[in-house]
Write an enzyme that holds these catalytic residues in place. Structure first.
Site, short mmCIF file in Angstrom:
data_model
loop_
_atom_site.label_atom_id
_atom_site.label_comp_id
_atom_site.label_asym_id
_atom_site.label_seq_id
_atom_site.Cartn_x
_atom_site.Cartn_y
_atom_site.Cartn_z
N ARG A 96 0.85 -1.19 0.00
CA ARG A 96 0.00 0.00 0.00
C ARG A 96 0.89 1.25 0.00
NH1 ARG A 96 -1.24 1.65 4.70
NH2 ARG A 96 -2.03 -0.32 5.53
N TYR A 154 -16.42 17.58 -14.20
CA TYR A 154 -16.87 16.18 -14.28
C TYR A 154 -17.93 15.90 -13.19
CZ TYR A 154 -16.48 11.09 -13.94
OH TYR A 154 -16.75 9.75 -13.89
N ASP A 175 -7.56 19.24 -13.79
CA ASP A 175 -7.88 17.89 -14.23
C ASP A 175 -7.56 17.82 -15.73
OD1 ASP A 175 -9.14 15.57 -15.19
OD2 ASP A 175 -10.70 15.65 -13.65
N LYS A 219 -8.97 6.73 -18.77
CA LYS A 219 -9.31 7.27 -20.08
C LYS A 219 -8.13 7.12 -21.05
CE LYS A 219 -12.92 8.16 -17.62
NZ LYS A 219 -13.21 9.43 -16.99
C1 PLP Z 1 -13.55 9.83 -15.64
C2 PLP Z 1 -13.14 11.15 -15.12
C3 PLP Z 1 -12.83 11.33 -13.76
C4 PLP Z 1 -12.99 10.22 -12.73
O1 PLP Z 1 -12.10 9.20 -12.98
P1 PLP Z 1 -12.41 7.65 -12.58
O2 PLP Z 1 -11.17 6.97 -13.04
O3 PLP Z 1 -13.65 7.27 -13.30
O4 PLP Z 1 -12.58 7.63 -11.11
C5 PLP Z 1 -12.41 12.58 -13.36
N1 PLP Z 1 -12.30 13.61 -14.22
C6 PLP Z 1 -12.59 13.47 -15.53
C7 PLP Z 1 -12.45 14.64 -16.43
C8 PLP Z 1 -13.02 12.25 -16.02
O5 PLP Z 1 -13.33 12.12 -17.32
#
Ligand code: PLP
Length: 387
Positions: free
Chosen positions: A51, A103, A175, A200
């Site tokens: 961890r 998001y 982000d 993504k």
């Molecule tokens: C998908 C997404 C998240 C969250 O990520 P997860 O891996 O689904 O927890 C945060 N910000 C953006 C812009 C996203 O597309």
């Protein structure tokens, strides 16, 4: 390898990784292991418990830090895990400025988790620097932004926003999930923290969930490391391996995502049943000039508004053969979705319409298939539903 002078394409394949010194294995092994032998009580060789630290994860963290031009990387079990870690550094009574169209999961953790812990959030139009400035208060500690935004691909001025945060002694976090470091490096533009959903484009194959934070600030990184270990939302070695495998092809995948998206945006722009195309690569997009300055290309995400009812637009997204009807984004395969009943279903209809998210709005994550197959698929689906 940690040689910063190598170009992005070279670092995406090699940064943070060396052939295994014991076996010569070229690829980072999946260190499926929880605990590590100590040479004497408290004398460990860099790792004591997985961890806290795992060698497969460490290679991924170093790779991602290099790609974002940052010193320090930390990985989490999801993008939400990384966002949560930034919020962990705040205290009750602190205030955060953020965007109205962040998001959905980000909006949810802000309003449904952290407001209960007495952290306050002000939501502003992120594309308007004056609105960002006006959102600040005495107790504002964090400016949290996203660019391009979802689903209208609005572009936020990272450099301008970071300067405002710093004037107020606050941290600016971006982000960078939609753009990826291949197209946009927020730390170079003055941001303090970059957050990613590795689920993504960085993973890139719709087969793994993960998150990451990158920073150049050693104090922030130390706090992120503390909460990473204390809270425990860490990725396993197999997930870390999958993302490491994904980042090796990020540049070639992104080039094709951008090329296909550009062609589809231009085609939709000329389509009689399409009212508006939201793609920053189009000169008509309000954020085009800013995107051209702060990004290296315009990405693989776009939305378009059909001259259609909710049901007609639902028929379009249900009629595609190559595009899969699904949420999420950033994989090699093309996805299509209708924000109103899907990703933005939780937003009340009035608020949704006020934000420009009409019933006929369709979002696509353009994959790397042959663009002619994608265009033909959209044409057939639109014709079948709207004529
Ligand atoms: C998908 C997404 C998240 C969250 O990520 P997860 O891996 O689904 O927890 C945060 N910000 C953006 C812009 C996203 O597309």
């Amino acid at each position: 390898m940690d040689d910063d002078h190598f170009r992005f394409e070279t670092r995406s394949i090699h940064a943070g990784q060396e052939p295994d010194p014991e076996t010569g294995a070229v690829m980072t092994p999946i260190h499926a292991n929880s605990t590590y032998e100590q040479d004497g009580p408290g004398e460990h060789r860099g790792y004591e418990y997985s961890r806290t630290g795992n060698p497969t994860r460490s290679d991924l963290e170093a790779n991602l830090a290099s790609l974002e031009n940052g010193e320090y990387g930390r990985c989490f079990s999801s993008g939400m895990g990384s966002i949560n870690t930034v919020l962990n550094t705040l205290s009750a009574g602190d205030h955060v400025v953020t965007g109205t169209d962040v998001y959905g999961g980000t909006h949810r953790i802000f309003t449904q988790v952290y407001e209960d812990y007495d952290i306050e959030f002000t939501f502003v139009d992120m594309t308007d620097l004056e609105a960002i400035e006006a959102g600040f208060r005495e107790n504002t500690e964090l400016l949290w932004l996203e660019t391009p935004t979802n689903p209208l691909m609005s572009i936020v001025d990272i450099e301008g926003a970071a300067a405002i945060a710093h004037d107020h002694d606050a941290i600016c976090a971006i982000d960078n999930t939609f753009a990826t470091p291949y197209l946009q490096r927020p730390l170079d533009l003055g941001a303090d923290v970059v957050s990613h959903s590795l689920t993504k484009y960085l993973g890139g194959h719709s087969d793994v969930v993960g998150g990451a934070l990158v920073t150049n600030d050693p104090d922030l990184d130390e706090q992120f490391g503390f909460y990473q270990n204390a809270v425990g939302a860490t990725p396993g070695p197999f997930e870390s391996f999958l993302v490491l495998r994904g980042t090796k092809t990020l540049p070639v995948r992104m080039d094709r995502h951008c090329e296909n998206a550009r062609a589809i945006a231009a085609w939709l722009d000329d389509h009689p049943d399409v009212e508006t195309v939201y793609y920053p690569g189009l000169e008509s997009h309000p954020g085009h000039d800013l995107a051209a300055r702060q990004m290296d290309d315009f990405g693989g995400m776009l939305s378009f508004e059909l001259d259609a009812t909710l049901d007609e637009a639902s028929a379009v997204v249900s009629n595609t053969e190559v595009f899969t009807l699904a949420e999420s984004l950033g994989g090699v395969e093309s996805l299509i979705e209708q924000p109103a009943p899907m990703t933005h279903a939780a937003v009340p209809r009035e608020d949704r319409l006020a934000a420009g998210l009409t019933d006929g709005l369709v979002r696509i994550s353009v994959g790397i298939e042959h663009v002619d197959d994608l265009l033909a698929d959209l044409e057939t689906a639109i014709d079948a539903a709207l004529s």
